[in-house]
Design a protein around this motif. Structure first.
Motif, short mmCIF file in Angstrom:
data_model
loop_
_atom_site.label_atom_id
_atom_site.label_comp_id
_atom_site.label_asym_id
_atom_site.label_seq_id
_atom_site.Cartn_x
_atom_site.Cartn_y
_atom_site.Cartn_z
N THR A 42 17.53 -6.95 21.90
CA THR A 42 17.97 -5.59 21.60
C THR A 42 19.10 -5.63 20.57
OG1 THR A 42 18.60 -3.48 22.59
CG2 THR A 42 19.69 -5.46 23.45
N ASN A 43 19.61 -4.45 20.23
CA ASN A 43 20.68 -4.34 19.25
C ASN A 43 21.72 -3.36 19.79
OD1 ASN A 43 22.34 -3.69 17.03
ND2 ASN A 43 20.67 -3.94 15.56
N SER A 44 22.90 -3.86 20.14
CA SER A 44 23.92 -3.03 20.77
C SER A 44 24.54 -2.01 19.82
CB SER A 44 25.03 -3.91 21.36
OG SER A 44 25.65 -4.68 20.35
N LYS A 45 24.29 -2.16 18.53
CA LYS A 45 24.77 -1.16 17.58
C LYS A 45 23.83 0.05 17.53
CE LYS A 45 27.37 -4.24 14.53
NZ LYS A 45 27.55 -4.73 13.13
N ILE A 46 22.63 -0.14 18.05
CA ILE A 46 21.64 0.94 18.09
C ILE A 46 21.50 1.49 19.50
CG2 ILE A 46 19.21 1.54 17.75
CD1 ILE A 46 19.10 -0.59 15.55
N PHE A 47 21.34 0.59 20.48
CA PHE A 47 21.11 0.99 21.87
C PHE A 47 22.33 0.65 22.72
CE2 PHE A 47 17.04 -0.32 19.99
CZ PHE A 47 16.32 0.86 20.11
N ARG A 48 22.81 1.64 23.48
CA ARG A 48 23.99 1.41 24.31
C ARG A 48 23.69 0.46 25.45
NH1 ARG A 48 28.50 5.40 23.72
NH2 ARG A 48 29.34 4.22 25.46
N ARG A 49 24.65 -0.37 25.78
CA ARG A 49 24.52 -1.28 26.91
C ARG A 49 25.03 -0.64 28.20
NH1 ARG A 49 21.71 -2.70 24.40
NH2 ARG A 49 20.61 -2.34 26.36
N ASP A 50 26.02 0.23 28.08
CA ASP A 50 26.63 0.83 29.27
C ASP A 50 25.92 2.09 29.74
OD1 ASP A 50 27.45 1.99 26.91
OD2 ASP A 50 29.50 2.37 27.55
N TYR A 51 25.08 2.67 28.91
CA TYR A 51 24.26 3.83 29.28
C TYR A 51 22.82 3.50 28.93
CZ TYR A 51 28.37 6.80 30.00
OH TYR A 51 29.56 7.35 30.46
N GLU A 52 22.06 3.07 29.92
CA GLU A 52 20.70 2.62 29.69
C GLU A 52 19.84 3.74 29.11
OE1 GLU A 52 17.05 0.46 32.17
OE2 GLU A 52 18.91 1.02 33.18
N GLY A 53 19.06 3.39 28.09
CA GLY A 53 18.14 4.36 27.50
C GLY A 53 18.78 5.37 26.59
N GLU A 54 19.93 5.03 26.00
CA GLU A 54 20.60 5.96 25.09
C GLU A 54 20.92 5.29 23.76
OE1 GLU A 54 22.81 8.81 28.38
OE2 GLU A 54 23.93 8.10 26.65
N LEU A 55 20.86 6.10 22.69
CA LEU A 55 21.28 5.61 21.38
C LEU A 55 22.80 5.60 21.30
CD1 LEU A 55 18.98 7.34 18.73
CD2 LEU A 55 18.84 5.00 19.57
N ALA A 56 23.32 4.63 20.59
CA ALA A 56 24.77 4.54 20.36
C ALA A 56 25.10 5.37 19.12
CB ALA A 56 25.19 3.08 20.17
N ILE A 57 25.03 6.68 19.26
CA ILE A 57 25.09 7.57 18.09
C ILE A 57 26.45 7.59 17.39
CG2 ILE A 57 23.22 9.04 18.90
CD1 ILE A 57 25.32 11.10 19.76
#
Length: 368
Positions: free
Chosen positions: A148-163
């Motif tokens: 995965t890519n933590s700059k795109i997908f949040r690690r602390d909120y599953e299933g959310e974009l790191a907008i």
């Protein structure tokens, strides 16, 4: 000349959105739709065509295809490697992703659906649901890139974009670009925006504006769920967006949580007063969540009688009895079918429920 032509198309679509907003009391202009959750349940082209036929009974019928969710991307996605190959096609016409095991519609099948809808004079409204519910996309991303890519997908909120990160916005635009091309010619495009928890209202407003303007430039009138529209940010959000209003509090089971959300979120009347066009998706009267337990004739009969007796376009807050005092800026309504609990339920039973509830809603919204 090409730039002038594009400008004229976009201007025409924006104006047509504005026309819908001003349709205060004239039901000739009200939209009446059916949402199919093609992420959590596979519907064949023939099955979707049946719902298009049903929507065609309305003066302004549409079928909204909710194509993405936490577990699956229900349509071919070239960008992330979910390709409809002949060897992955099953007897029911579905294509299966060999890595996830999930079924999806091919782009060729989508084009058949679009052609049929055009023939029946029914709008298809594609929905790509972000920045929440992106688990399906993250799974495809990991399958393609190995992680995965933590700059795109949040690690602390599953299933959310790191907008808050530019990389997530770039990712979202690439996804929307692919599906904007597939659904070119459709009038409306739903950008999602429900059940997203990780950001402040101001950050959410910025995201909504960025993506809605991006889709508007591609010729669409943009829709969004109401969840991220709060009392504090609605003055800052693009007013051309049409808001699909399903619940004031997200149907939270905890009383304290419901109260907290209602304190922050914009109500249906708040949005109307602020100049937004709203579509009534009331999750009590207009939602169907088929399961083996609730697709009986008795369940269907109760839902139909309840909607006939108690629901109308201004009944927005579940079954509380609260009605908006405003008649203006209500663009229509929709019956939604959610598939997360529908495993083992026959398609005919689901269609039977919708085919009985939809005419009740249609007669109150947009009869022919």
């Amino acid at each position: 000349m090409r730039k002038i032509a594009v400008f004229i198309v976009v201007l025409t679509l924006v104006f047509s959105c504005a026309q819908t907003v001003t349709a205060d009391t004239d039901n000739h202009n009200k939209l009446c739709g059916i949402t199919l959750d093609v992420s959590n349940r596979y519907y064949s082209v023939k099955q979707i065509e049946k719902y298009i036929d049903l929507a065609a009974e309305s003066r302004n019928g549409y079928v909204q295809l909710h194509m993405t969710g936490d577990d699956n991307v229900g349509v071919e996605c070239k960008y992330l490697g979910q390709i409809a190959k002949k060897k992955y096609r099953r007897g029911n016409g579905a294509y299966y992703n060999p890595k996830t095991g999930h079924a999806f519609l091919s782009k060729k099948q989508i084009k058949k659906i679009l052609a049929y809808a055009q023939k029946r004079d029914v709008q298809i409204v594609p929905e790509i649901d972000m920045p929440g519910h992106v688990g399906g996309f993250e799974t495809l991303y990991k399958n393609k890139y190995g992680k995965t890519n933590s700059k795109i997908f949040r690690r602390d909120y599953e299933g959310e974009l790191a907008i808050q990160n530019r990389a997530a916005i770039t990712f979202a635009k690439k996804i929307y670009k692919e599906y904007a091309a597939l659904f070119e010619g459709c009038k409306y495009f739903h950008m999602g925006c429900d059940e997203f928890w990780s950001q402040k209202a101001s950050v959410n407003a910025s995201y909504i504006n960025t993506i809605s303007h991006y889709l508007e430039k591609k010729g669409f009138c943009v829709w969004a769920w109401n969840d991220l529209f709060t009392k504090s940010n609605i003055s800052k959000i693009n007013k051309k967006i049409m808001v699909t209003y399903w619940s004031y509090d997200g149907d939270a089971s905890n009383k304290a949580e419901r109260k907290k959300r209602r304190k922050k979120r914009a109500s249906y009347p708040n949005l109307q007063k602020a100049g937004f066009s709203v579509l009534n998706y009331n999750s009590y009267y207009l939602y169907l969540t088929p399961s083996k337990k609730n697709t009986t004739k008795e369940d269907t009969s109760y839902a139909v009688k309840d909607a006939k007796k108690n629901w109308n376009l201004r009944m927005w807050d579940s079954d509380s009895g609260r009605k908006s005092k405003f008649k203006k800026n209500i663009a229509g309504a929709c019956v939604s079918v959610w598939g997360e609990d529908s495993k083992g339920v026959k398609s005919a039973k689901i269609y039977a429920q919708v085919s009985k509830l939809y005419p009740v809603v249609m007669k109150k919204v947009s009869p022919r």
